[in-house]
Design a protein around this motif. Structure first.
Motif, PDB file in Angstrom:
ATOM      1  N   PRO A 278      -5.850   8.200   5.381  1.00 53.72           N
ATOM      2  CA  PRO A 278      -6.132   7.013   6.199  1.00 53.72           C
ATOM      3  C   PRO A 278      -5.753   5.741   5.436  1.00 53.72           C
ATOM      4  CG  PRO A 278      -8.130   7.769   5.148  1.00 53.72           C
ATOM      5  CD  PRO A 278      -7.052   8.753   4.758  1.00 53.72           C
ATOM      6  N   VAL A 279      -5.517   4.670   6.196  1.00 53.47           N
ATOM      7  CA  VAL A 279      -5.210   3.382   5.582  1.00 53.47           C
ATOM      8  C   VAL A 279      -5.697   2.279   6.520  1.00 53.47           C
ATOM      9  CG1 VAL A 279      -2.893   3.237   6.605  1.00 53.47           C
ATOM     10  CG2 VAL A 279      -3.399   2.000   4.475  1.00 53.47           C
TER      11      VAL A 279
ATOM     12  N   THR B  32       3.960   2.176   2.480  1.00 49.05           N
ATOM     13  CA  THR B  32       4.843   3.293   2.154  1.00 49.05           C
ATOM     14  C   THR B  32       4.031   4.568   2.218  1.00 49.05           C
ATOM     15  OG1 THR B  32       6.183   1.916   0.685  1.00 49.05           O
ATOM     16  CG2 THR B  32       6.391   4.303   0.442  1.00 49.05           C
ATOM     17  N   VAL B  33       4.484   5.490   3.053  1.00 43.24           N
ATOM     18  CA  VAL B  33       3.810   6.782   3.189  1.00 43.24           C
ATOM     19  C   VAL B  33       4.684   7.849   2.548  1.00 43.24           C
ATOM     20  CG1 VAL B  33       2.814   8.454   4.775  1.00 43.24           C
ATOM     21  CG2 VAL B  33       2.760   6.011   5.345  1.00 43.24           C
ATOM     22  N   LEU B  34       4.150   8.541   1.563  1.00 42.61           N
ATOM     23  CA  LEU B  34       4.926   9.537   0.809  1.00 42.61           C
ATOM     24  C   LEU B  34       4.634  10.950   1.296  1.00 42.61           C
ATOM     25  CD1 LEU B  34       4.399   8.045  -2.757  1.00 42.61           C
ATOM     26  CD2 LEU B  34       6.329   7.690  -1.212  1.00 42.61           C
TER      27      LEU B  34
ATOM     28  N   GLU C 242       1.465   9.016   8.925  1.00 42.17           N
ATOM     29  CA  GLU C 242       2.639   9.892   8.923  1.00 42.17           C
ATOM     30  C   GLU C 242       3.789   9.180   8.205  1.00 42.17           C
ATOM     31  OE1 GLU C 242       3.463  10.762  12.985  1.00 42.17           O
ATOM     32  OE2 GLU C 242       1.709  12.081  13.215  1.00 42.17           O
ATOM     33  N   LEU C 243       4.782   9.958   7.822  1.00 46.88           N
ATOM     34  CA  LEU C 243       5.918   9.392   7.093  1.00 46.88           C
ATOM     35  C   LEU C 243       6.575   8.247   7.871  1.00 46.88           C
ATOM     36  CD1 LEU C 243       7.626  12.649   5.741  1.00 46.88           C
ATOM     37  CD2 LEU C 243       6.168  11.051   4.486  1.00 46.88           C
ATOM     38  N   GLY C 244       6.632   8.409   9.196  1.00 46.90           N
ATOM     39  CA  GLY C 244       7.277   7.412  10.033  1.00 46.90           C
ATOM     40  C   GLY C 244       6.508   6.110  10.158  1.00 46.90           C
ATOM     41  N   ASP C 245       5.308   6.063   9.621  1.00 43.87           N
ATOM     42  CA  ASP C 245       4.521   4.828   9.682  1.00 43.87           C
ATOM     43  C   ASP C 245       4.914   3.844   8.592  1.00 43.87           C
ATOM     44  OD1 ASP C 245       1.557   6.758  10.495  1.00 43.87           O
ATOM     45  OD2 ASP C 245       3.077   5.869  11.826  1.00 43.87           O
ATOM     46  N   SER C 246       5.773   4.256   7.682  1.00 47.46           N
ATOM     47  CA  SER C 246       6.225   3.348   6.621  1.00 47.46           C
ATOM     48  C   SER C 246       6.940   2.160   7.249  1.00 47.46           C
ATOM     49  CB  SER C 246       7.170   4.079   5.666  1.00 47.46           C
ATOM     50  OG  SER C 246       6.500   5.110   4.975  1.00 47.46           O
ATOM     51  N   ALA C 247       6.419   0.975   7.014  1.00 54.20           N
ATOM     52  CA  ALA C 247       6.932  -0.240   7.646  1.00 54.20           C
ATOM     53  C   ALA C 247       6.136  -1.426   7.100  1.00 54.20           C
ATOM     54  CB  ALA C 247       6.789  -0.173   9.158  1.00 54.20           C
ATOM     55  N   VAL C 248       6.473  -2.590   7.614  1.00 55.96           N
ATOM     56  CA  VAL C 248       5.671  -3.787   7.319  1.00 55.96           C
ATOM     57  C   VAL C 248       4.803  -4.078   8.532  1.00 55.96           C
ATOM     58  CG1 VAL C 248       5.721  -6.245   6.816  1.00 55.96           C
ATOM     59  CG2 VAL C 248       7.389  -4.727   5.741  1.00 55.96           C
TER      60      VAL C 248
ATOM     61  N   LYS D  23       0.849  -1.187   0.000  1.00 53.13           N
ATOM     62  CA  LYS D  23       0.000   0.000   0.000  1.00 53.13           C
ATOM     63  C   LYS D  23       0.887   1.240   0.000  1.00 53.13           C
ATOM     64  CE  LYS D  23      -4.183   1.800   0.330  1.00 53.13           C
ATOM     65  NZ  LYS D  23      -5.269   1.511  -0.650  1.00 53.13           N
ATOM     66  N   ILE D  24       0.597   2.133  -0.938  1.00 57.18           N
ATOM     67  CA  ILE D  24       1.316   3.404  -1.007  1.00 57.18           C
ATOM     68  C   ILE D  24       0.284   4.512  -0.866  1.00 57.18           C
ATOM     69  CG2 ILE D  24       2.786   4.889  -2.401  1.00 57.18           C
ATOM     70  CD1 ILE D  24       3.767   2.380  -3.860  1.00 57.18           C
ATOM     71  N   ILE D  25       0.515   5.376   0.106  1.00 54.43           N
ATOM     72  CA  ILE D  25      -0.408   6.477   0.336  1.00 54.43           C
ATOM     73  C   ILE D  25       0.380   7.754   0.607  1.00 54.43           C
ATOM     74  CG2 ILE D  25      -2.241   5.007   1.250  1.00 54.43           C
ATOM     75  CD1 ILE D  25      -1.403   5.934   4.059  1.00 54.43           C
TER      76      ILE D  25
END
Lengths: 114, 119
Positions: free
Chosen positions: B18-19, B117-119, B83-89, B11-13
């Motif tokens: 929201p996700v 991935t949060v852009l 938030e950007l820092g939420d990018s993870a598995v 998922k890329i947002i």
């Protein structure tokens, strides 16, 4: 609370050589210990587990681990590395009355050199 | 036997969007876990369910994260806003459940994870 320490975030071995991945734990009660393997873009897969039976535990893919209470260790070994063993390895410990609380180490990335 | 199913796989947002992530555990497994795994790190527990009850959510950032497990089966993890820092598995796992018996271990079965991935 439990904690798990994996010494060496990266380990490289030659194909056919011994694999040794280290794991130490801290626990105030008899722990249940696990080794998991994670291949790229996949979830964790159980390699083996110690649950207070035999101290030498054999797992899948030729891996084994020995529980040493005096050293609070649960190191993972394999006599002869294969290229397909290249992956990320995680040691984990469970605690709690029902054994439902798990704590993971930071992982060791294994590289196998041809 | 089907394993733990997670969707989506990727998922890329954009930030502030929201996700939601979905997990279907192994049939009959009472305990369900959501973990966060950052690159090069081990899984970190976000929340643990025993049936439909969240019994350990101490590490869940409740200002933006929420989770539910209706009927004690499927579970959804939501982030709003991301938030950007939420990018993870985000990993989901399930186990049979110890039923309160002391000394009973529970092997966890993991799903393939959702890579956010949060852009």
């Amino acid at each position: 609370a439990q904690s798990v320490t994996q010494l060496g975030s990266h380990v490289s071995v030659s194909e056919g050589a011994l694999v040794l991945l280290r794991c130490n734990y801290s626990s105030s009660v008899p722990p249940y210990l696990f080794w998991y393997v994670q291949y790229p873009n996949q979830g964790l897969q159980l390699l083996l587990k110690y649950t207070s039976a035999a101290t030498l535990v054999k797992g899948i893919n030729g891996f084994e681990a020995e529980f040493k209470k005096s050293e609070t260790s649960f190191h993972l070994t394999k006599p002869s590395a294969h290229m397909s063993d290249a992956a990320e390895y995680f040691c984990a410990v469970s605690e709690g009355r029902t054994g439902n609380q798990f704590y993971f180490g930071t992982g060791t990335s294994l590289t196998v050199i041809p | 036997e089907a394993g733990v199913v997670q969707s989506p796989r990727y998922k890329i947002i954009e930030k502030k969007q929201p996700v939601a992530f979905w997990c279907n555990p192994i049939s009959g497994h009472n305990t369900l876990y959501w973990y966060l795994q950052n690159l090069g790190q081990g899984p970190e527990l976000l929340i643990r369910y025993e049936n439909e009850e969240a019994v350990d959510d101490s590490q869940l950032p409740k200002d933006r994260f929420s989770a539910e497990r209706l009927k004690g089966v499927d579970s959804t993890l939501k982030i709003q806003p991301a938030e950007l820092g939420d990018s993870a598995v985000y990993l989901c796992a399930s186990s049979p459940g110890g039923g309160g018996v002391a000394g009973v271990y529970n092997e966890q079965f993991f799903g393939p994870g959702t890579r956010l991935t949060v852009l």
